[in-house]
Design an enzyme around this catalytic site. Structure first.
Site, PDB file in Angstrom:
ATOM      1  N   GLY A   1      38.858  41.084  30.936  1.00  0.00           N
ATOM      2  CA  GLY A   1      40.188  40.992  30.344  1.00  0.00           C
ATOM      3  C   GLY A   1      40.436  42.141  29.400  1.00  0.00           C
ATOM      4  O   GLY A   1      41.287  42.999  29.628  1.00  0.00           O
TER       5      GLY A   1
ATOM      6  N   CYS B   1      53.148  36.700   3.382  1.00  0.00           N
ATOM      7  CA  CYS B   1      52.840  36.358   1.990  1.00  0.00           C
ATOM      8  C   CYS B   1      51.393  35.893   1.864  1.00  0.00           C
ATOM      9  O   CYS B   1      51.116  34.762   1.441  1.00  0.00           O
ATOM     10  CB  CYS B   1      53.800  35.285   1.483  1.00  0.00           C
ATOM     11  SG  CYS B   1      55.498  35.843   1.392  1.00  0.00           S
TER      12      CYS B   1
ATOM     13  N   GLU C   1      34.566  38.745  35.132  1.00  0.00           N
ATOM     14  CA  GLU C   1      35.826  38.256  34.577  1.00  0.00           C
ATOM     15  C   GLU C   1      36.226  39.181  33.429  1.00  0.00           C
ATOM     16  O   GLU C   1      35.924  38.923  32.273  1.00  0.00           O
ATOM     17  CB  GLU C   1      35.660  36.831  34.044  1.00  0.00           C
ATOM     18  CG  GLU C   1      35.221  35.824  35.092  1.00  0.00           C
ATOM     19  CD  GLU C   1      34.793  34.495  34.483  1.00  0.00           C
ATOM     20  OE1 GLU C   1      34.647  33.533  35.239  1.00  0.00           O
ATOM     21  OE2 GLU C   1      34.598  34.431  33.245  1.00  0.00           O
TER      22      GLU C   1
END
Length: 401
Positions: free
Chosen positions: A272, A348, A270
């Site tokens: 990614g 910020c 799997e």
């Protein structure tokens, strides 16, 4: 390098056409297609490659990789729906540690190929949900191995985590699965780490997984058909031109499977990050340069609300500077030469840092910083709407097919 130059040229052209500061993700779909096809083609015949949607769920990314992978691994009901909207019949594997009854029911209704079960309680719930629908569900038990590979950035096994079933308790889960009438136990899932860059150690990890399944077959006197070794193949963020030696790894994997994997096993990967990371970039224009307490800061149009990974992993994300020579103001252009600089975003918070105290030959307000290896776990894991700044553009590089 040729593809990188193509990306840079696309950014320069986009900047020339707009008035405001540039901020964009750039996805090189042409190279993504070639890369994914190459990964699949090099794998041994008994191995199936699934794309981990969590890495980058962009619709154009999913459509690009789809022809070259067996299917998709999803970790939520939302990801499942994204995949099914695009691909009605593609094989799907459903994982994740906190599945709701609604998600388990959706997995059954959407005909997923396998469900990764994370606990005995989840196993019992799944059996109950499946029985009410008069069906049987194919599952893998996720094992939290005691012996996990070292050298990865994150570890989900080999220590206390919320993932999987402790290897010392797996016998109870296997026994339960074999007695539940609506559960069809196909094998085991061993996703144990993230961003593993040591090829030899990763091969050894897979050998550990194979040995576990072989022992389980001996102990329970039955065959299992699926060994899912998860993903975890990593990216050298500190050396973006260096890659995991996939071709060497594939050849050694083939030899390992010939020695230790009987023909009735299917091995699943799997992937990614390793599929998508190198084919995505994040470009952000420099808005300001300042020096505080002897430290040089470059403030960019963007930040961790678009690319959270460097702050989450406390790393310096790899980047290069694209010089933009046009200067529209009637006063001097702020610039730095041969200095160490900290790249900060527009939020910020002092945590909005993408690279800290890194050397830079030249950086000017109006230049564009291009972060490499940003195609995976970039936009998808970021807190997009903090302070309500505009989202970046998305630029897709794809030749006509």
């Amino acid at each position: 390098m040729e593809r990188l130059n193509t990306v840079i040229q696309a950014i320069i052209e986009r900047k020339a056409k707009q008035q405001g500061p540039l901020c964009a993700y750039v996805y090189d779909l042409d190279n993504l297609r070639v890369h994914t096809a190459s990964l699949s083609a090099s794998l041994p015949p008994s191995v199936r490659l699934f794309y981990a949607v969590k890495a980058n769920a962009d619709e154009r990314i999913l459509k690009t990789v789809a022809p070259y992978v067996t299917g998709f691994e999803v970790a939520s009901g939302g990801e499942l729906q994204k995949v099914r909207r695009l691909f009605a019949d593609s094989p799907v594997i459903f994982g994740g540690p906190g599945k709701t009854d609604e998600e388990l029911a959706a997995a059954i209704e959407e005909r997923v190929a396998l469900i990764h079960v994370e606990s005995v309680w989840e196993l019992q719930r799944l059996n109950w949900i499946a029985a009410r629908r008069q069906t049987t569900v194919r599952v893998l038990l996720r094992v939290n191995l005691r012996q996990a590979a070292s050298g990865a950035t994150l570890h989900m096994a080999g220590k206390p985590t919320q993932f999987g079933i402790d290897e010392q308790h797996i016998a109870e889960a296997i026994h339960t699965a074999l007695t539940l009438p609506s559960i069809d136990l196909q094998g085991f899932h061993f996703h144990s780490m993230s961003n593993h860059t040591d090829e030899q150690a990763h091969l050894s990890f897979i050998e550990t997984c194979l040995s576990f399944v072989a022992q389980a077959e001996t102990t329970y006197g039955r065959r299992f058909s699926v060994v899912n070794v998860g993903g975890g193949v990593g990216v050298h963020y500190n050396e973006p031109d260096r890659q995991f030696r996939w071709n060497w790894f594939s050849k050694e994997l083939n030899l390992l499977l010939r020695r230790q994997a009987p023909p009735h096993w299917t091995v699943i990967f799997e992937l990614g990050r390793f599929i998508a990371a190198h084919n995505g970039y994040y470009a952000a224009e420099v808005l300001d340069l300042k020096t505080n307490y002897g430290t040089h800061f470059a403030i960019i149009r963007g930040g961790t609300h678009h690319l959270r990974l460097p702050a989450a992993w406390k790393m310096n994300h790899p980047f290069l500077v694209i010089p933009i020579d046009e200067w529209p103001y009637p006063f001097n252009r702020p610039s730095l030469h041969n200095q160490r600089v900290t790249l900060a975003g527009e939020l910020c918070t002092p945590n909005d840092i993408l690279a800290r105290d890194v050397p830079c030959a030249r950086l000017r307000v109006g230049d564009i910083v291009l972060f490499r290896c940003a195609g995976a776990y970039g936009w998808d894991i970021s807190h997009h709407d903090f302070l309500s700044h505009p989202h970046p553009e998305f630029i897709y590089l794809e030749s006509s097919m």
